[in-house]
Design a protein around this motif. Structure first.
Motif, mmCIF file in Angstrom:
data_model
loop_
_atom_site.group_PDB
_atom_site.id
_atom_site.type_symbol
_atom_site.label_atom_id
_atom_site.label_comp_id
_atom_site.label_asym_id
_atom_site.label_seq_id
_atom_site.Cartn_x
_atom_site.Cartn_y
_atom_site.Cartn_z
ATOM 1 N N GLU A 217 15.773 39.514 18.871
ATOM 2 C CA GLU A 217 16.450 38.220 18.849
ATOM 3 C C GLU A 217 17.731 38.299 19.678
ATOM 4 O O GLU A 217 18.551 39.184 19.484
ATOM 5 N N GLY A 218 17.887 37.375 20.607
ATOM 6 C CA GLY A 218 19.052 37.378 21.476
ATOM 7 C C GLY A 218 18.827 38.060 22.807
ATOM 8 O O GLY A 218 19.687 38.007 23.684
ATOM 9 N N GLY B 179 19.795 30.954 27.694
ATOM 10 C CA GLY B 179 20.785 31.132 26.643
ATOM 11 C C GLY B 179 20.444 30.480 25.327
ATOM 12 O O GLY B 179 21.192 30.598 24.359
ATOM 13 N N ASP B 180 19.314 29.769 25.258
ATOM 14 C CA ASP B 180 18.934 29.071 24.023
ATOM 15 C C ASP B 180 18.284 30.070 23.074
ATOM 16 O O ASP B 180 17.071 30.101 22.889
ATOM 17 N N VAL B 181 19.128 30.885 22.422
ATOM 18 C CA VAL B 181 18.643 31.990 21.601
ATOM 19 C C VAL B 181 17.929 31.503 20.355
ATOM 20 O O VAL B 181 16.954 32.097 19.902
ATOM 21 N N ASN B 182 18.412 30.402 19.772
ATOM 22 C CA ASN B 182 17.788 29.907 18.535
ATOM 23 C C ASN B 182 16.775 28.797 18.788
ATOM 24 O O ASN B 182 16.281 28.169 17.856
ATOM 25 N N PHE B 183 16.487 28.510 20.051
ATOM 26 C CA PHE B 183 15.418 27.601 20.462
ATOM 27 C C PHE B 183 15.561 26.206 19.860
ATOM 28 O O PHE B 183 14.577 25.614 19.407
ATOM 29 N N VAL C 228 24.327 33.962 17.281
ATOM 30 C CA VAL C 228 23.148 34.816 17.138
ATOM 31 C C VAL C 228 23.267 36.046 18.034
ATOM 32 O O VAL C 228 22.997 37.172 17.606
ATOM 33 N N LEU C 229 23.692 35.845 19.276
ATOM 34 C CA LEU C 229 23.876 36.988 20.172
ATOM 35 C C LEU C 229 24.899 37.970 19.623
ATOM 36 O O LEU C 229 24.719 39.180 19.672
#
Length: 990
Positions: free
Chosen positions: A908-909, A938-942, A953-954
């Protein structure tokens, strides 16, 4: 803060390893599901094979769904012995499947949802015998009943059900047809109250309903008069669009109270409580102050108190307790000091203790316990001594004991029990390195039933009495090697659809609702589905429209929502011809063409029977446009042919437009006058203009544009002078230009561009100089650069890029050195490129790895092999690549399971797919900060936008998988301080 690596950590300073040394094989594809699990010789014999499935236990028997070739997917039962495990009833005789779901038991009776022989979904009940299996709802209604949230209260099953007469409302059944009926029509008539999260609290049922933008809490004693409003429990209006899951959830009864979580406009998602009155319904405590959410999870009742996990924004996610008052709500323990939190999960109560898994930052993920009235929380005995985590899972309470699975460090996953203060190993499960799951562990009398995996048996149904000798498979399957051959991967909003053509169901449409979810069939052999072309299936949101044939109606248009299907047309079809061709969607309207039928013409549908109508009978759309429609506003432009309808000369295939009404549907321009066909195709809409290719008498096949009027429909190019035409293959927009693959009669098919004005075109690059063709194809744009495939004499077919200029057009890399092609083909078809999180993925072949999955960041050094699924020169041949919610899905044959569905697994990230979360991922987030759109890097959490939530999150996963470069004399605190400075720098930049 999460430390840089798991286990023993060396001191060192924050440092980045070179990407090219780390990226190769850094992320791995994982098998989503082995849908073809039985060898062909056993399929023919009709022997039953158990797959991973949900189990529900009654008093002396458990129920589950199971598929085999002889009976399809039907209801089975077991008493924990091989001889007591058998098919209950074949509701759809033969290989067709009734597909039972939502299994719920009351005593030794099971309730479930399944299809009847007419093809309608009904509510059923069974006592475990064929004669005791009967439907509770009425198939004569000709209504596809939509049933959800089955919940037991006493000896009554409550559920939400939708009918045409009442909409979705609250229903109940006592297990007899005459005792099955609606409780209350809360929103009278066809409107729906949409009851959700049905929860039994003592002798009443609590549930939520949604009224416009508001959520309400209701209660019911099972009578119409006793079904009453309690309180408003959530307002979604005016909340930021990037917030997800705004609805109430996690309904948990504790004594006389109901706890749940919900959003409000003051405190985000927090813990709420209700005593069944409006005055007694309120937020318990704003744990994370302000709109930030503590997001309570794992709500669990014990001795009149609620235990849960929450993140207060200061000490991270830890274990909390509440009596329903603000003063009585507090953190139980700070297991992992600092801001990261121990992230407790899997809360399970045994006696007066709460058991859970947690990571204290030293020992990894282990089993913990907190006893009511004591402090602090305790870590249980180490199954694997030292820093290596045993990773407990599947916590299950049984007769005063805790059962769970864990990795014992030597023989792989095993079943353990915990009683008093002693952990005992019950039995090994599977083989070293395997990851068996206790899928919905079902307790039946003195036995535990579960499914797991074994090297010889594959997926199997197991039974255990708590001893090693009493723990064994009841029945087995063997891993399949044929493959289910998934293809036609299609992306919905939150769902992945695909078609299988293996032995488990040729022409079956499947859906997977999440990354981790096991795919479920939407259609089966009973519909006689043959997906012959792309216009057989169209996905709108998470709804699937498809063409299928049942026993009585021939090939018709169907719709699938939430794993339930409904036929939308009843067309009279001439002989066995295909009558329906899906075209695409404009807004919420799906267009389709009808051929070979008295009802032929242009049709549209909103997904309902009453909303499925013929728009215009005097034209039929031509060709396949199901990949997307070219529109200006709500007006769709298409190639239409009125000749077969009118029965005279007509106009052939010309340029048409429609707004969904008969009066708004007409011919824009007869480009090739008379009955001849201009064949408009390759439609692309840009602002108020639609570009397309068409054939004219003087100029052949060239590029055109239209503004929707006859005078505004003009030809733009004459690349190949004369009537021959340039035979334009593909065109897309890049940097304000239109890129074309065109042949001018001298250079072969090469790369051209147009500025959108008549005569405004020029050659960009003669990729293969001379009369041979570079054949540019598979165009994809990213940040103003277009990536495509092309071929030369020296390098064969490879990956190229262009910015629309001659100097900016070049080959990125020669993956297969020399004149050999690196392209992987299926017949003559070259597989497409896919962009996921701003990385280009594609199938390619070299002389060391065969045909495997590759990726590129647009540079030669950033173009690398992702994974060698079939080691050596053997090929897994990845194809059907698709991006869904930031994840790459594809099909491949790994040499073990046959061709199956895979996804790319990465931490994740990890935005650049190099297998670690580091400063390179922060850089990609920074570049796209504030942008919106699918599959941004950069849309880590979608959630469709790059914002501070992605940064959070990152930050929480920063350093995952990284081994720091050691430096003599640098302490842990100095290393952690260095990472904090990196965080601070990124926050200030954001």
């Amino acid at each position: 803060m999460k430390r840089a690596c798991h286990g023993t950590r060396r001191s060192g300073r924050l440092a980045l390893e070179p990407l090219e040394n780390r990226r190769l094989l850094a992320v791995q594809p994982v098998l989503v599901a082995d849908l073809e699990t039985a060898p062909v010789e056993h399929l023919a014999a009709g022997i039953s094979y158990y797959q991973q499935t949900e189990l529900v236990a009654g008093q002396s028997q458990a129920f589950f769904q199971n598929w085999n070739a002889a009976t399809g997917n039907e209801l089975w039962r077991t008493d924990g012995t091989p001889e007591g495990t058998f098919l209950v009833a074949d509701l759809l005789p033969g290989g067709a499947s009734s597909s039972p779901t939502e299994l719920t038991t009351i005593g030794d009776r099971v309730f479930f949802i399944a299809e009847d022989q007419i093809g309608f979904v009904q509510l059923w009940t069974s006592d475990g015998t064929a004669e005791g299996t009967l439907p509770l709802t009425d198939s004569a209604r000709r209504d596809r009943l939509d049933i959800t949230f089955p919940t037991v209260l006493g000896d009554t099953l409550y559920f939400a059900m939708e009918t045409r007469e009442t909409g979705r409302e609250l229903w109940k059944t006592d297990g007899t047809p005459e005792g099955t009926g609606i409780v209350a029509d809360i929103v009278p008539g066809m409107g729906s109250s949409n009851p959700a999260f049905l929860t039994a609290v003592n002798d009443e049922l609590f549930f939520s309903i949604q009224v416009e933008n508001d959520w309400q809490l209701w209660r019911s004693d099972g009578t119409e008069s006793g079904t009453q409003f309690v309180a408003e429990i959530g307002v979604t209006e005016n909340l930021p669009l990037w917030l997800l899951d705004l609805h109430p959830q996690s309904f948990t009864p504790v004594g006389e109270q109901l706890f749940f979580t919900t959003y409000d406009l003051e405190s985000g998602r927090e813990l709420w409580v209700s005593d069944g009155t409006q005055a007694g319904t309120s937020r318990v405590k704003d744990i994370a102050k302000g709109l930030a959410s503590s997001d309570p999870q794992s709500l669990t009742a014990l001795h009149g108190r609620l235990y849960f996990t929450a993140d207060d924004g200061i000490l991270g996610r830890e274990l909390w307790i509440s009596d329903g008052t603000e003063a009585g709500t507090s953190r139980v323990a700070d297991i992992r000091p600092g801001t990261e939190g121990a992230s407790p999960e899997l809360l399970t109560t045994v006696g007066n203790a709460v058991y859970f898994t947690a990571d204290d930052g030293i020992h990894g993920l282990e089993l913990w316990r907190w006893r009511a009235g004591t402090s602090p929380a305790q870590r249980m005995a180490e199954i694997v001594p030292g820093p290596i985590a045993s990773r407990p899972d599947n916590l299950t309470a049984r007769n005063g004991e805790l059962w769970f699975t864990a990795d014992d460090g030597d023989a792989g996953r095993a079943l353990f029990s915990f009683s008093g203060d002693e952990v005992q190993r019950v039995a090994g499960l599977g083989v070293p390195g395997s990851e068996p799951k206790l899928v919905s562990p079902a307790l039946m009398e003195e036995r535990l039933l579960f499914t797991t995996v074994d090297e010889d048996a594959g997926w199997a149904l197991w039974s255990s009495d708590g001893t090693e000798t009493g723990t064994a498979p009841i029945s087995e399957i063997r891993p399949g090697s044929l493959g289910s051959f998934p293809e036609r991967l299609l992306r919905g909003s939150n769902t992945l659809y695909f078609v299988t053509n293996g032995f488990t169901g040729e022409g079956t449409l499947w859906r997977s609702d999440s990354e981790e979810g096991t795919p479920r069939p939407v259609t089966g052999p009973e519909l006689n589905v043959h997906f012959d072309s792309p216009d057989d299936i169209l996905i709108v949101g998470d709804t699937a429209y498809f063409v299928a044939e049942d026993t009585f109606h021939g090939r018709q248009l169907w719709v699938a929502r939430n794993n339930q299907t409904q036929r939308l047309t009843d067309l009279r079809i001439f002989e066995d011809e295909h009558a329906v061709s899906l075209q695409g969607v404009v807004g919420e309207t799906v267009y389709f063409a009808v051929w070979n039928s008295p009802e032929r013409g242009l049709w549209r549908t909103d997904g309902t029977l009453e909303g499925t109508i013929r728009v215009f009978e005097d034209v039929v759309p031509q060709g396949n446009t199901s990949a997307g429609l070219a529109t200006i506003g709500n007006v769709w432009f298409f190639a239409g042919n009125d000749h077969p309808i009118r029965g005279d000369a007509g106009t052939g295939t010309g340029l048409w437009r429609t707004d969904g009404t008969p009066e708004g549907t007409f011919l824009v321009k007869d480009i090739l006058p008379g009955y001849r066909n201009a064949v408009p195709q390759n439609f692309v809409a840009v602002s108020e203009v639609v570009y397309f290719t068409a054939i004219s008498t003087e100029f052949g096949n060239e590029l055109w544009r239209t503004d929707g009027t006859e005078e505004g429909t003009v030809r733009l190019t004459d690349i190949y002078p004369g009537e021959e035409g340039s035979i334009i293959d593909v065109h897309i927009m890049a940097n304000g230009a239109i890129l074309l693959a065109a042949n001018d009669g001298q250079r072969g098919t090469e790369l051209w561009k147009s500025d959108g004005t008549p005569g405004g075109f020029e050659l960009v690059a003669d990729i293969w100089p001379g009369s041979e063709s570079g054949r540019p194809s598979h165009f994809h744009e990213l940040d103003g650069v277009v990536y495509f495939r092309a071929e030369t004499q020296e390098s064969g077919n490879e990956l190229w890029r262009t910015d629309g200029t001659t100097a900016g057009t070049y080959q990125i890399v020669d993956i297969f050195p020399g004149e050999e092609d690196s392209t992987v083909k299926f017949g003559d078809v070259i597989f497409d490129l896919v962009i996921v999180r701003e990385m280009i993925f594609f199938a390619a072949m070299d002389d060391e790895h065969g045909g495997e999955l590759w990726m590129s960041d647009g540079t030669a050094e950033g173009t690398t092999l992702v994974s060698d699924l079939v080691p050596g020169i053997g090929s897994s041949v990845p194809r059907d690549l698709i991006a869904a919610n930031g994840t790459l899905y594809f099909t491949a044959d790994d040499g073990i399971h046959g061709r199956e569905l895979f996804r790319l697994e990465t931490p994740e990230g990890d935005t650049n797919f190099d297998g670690v979360v580091d400063l390179a991922d922060f850089d990609r987030l920074k570049r796209s900060f504030g942008q919106k759109g699918a599959d941004l890097a950069g849309d880590v959490n979608f959630d469709g936008v790059v914002d501070l939530l992605d940064f959070s999150v990152l930050k929480s996963t920063f350093g995952s998988g990284v081994t720091p470069v050691p430096e003599q004399g640098v302490s842990d605190s100095a290393w952690i301080a260095a990472t904090d400075r990196a965080f601070a720098s990124k926050e200030s930049d954001a």
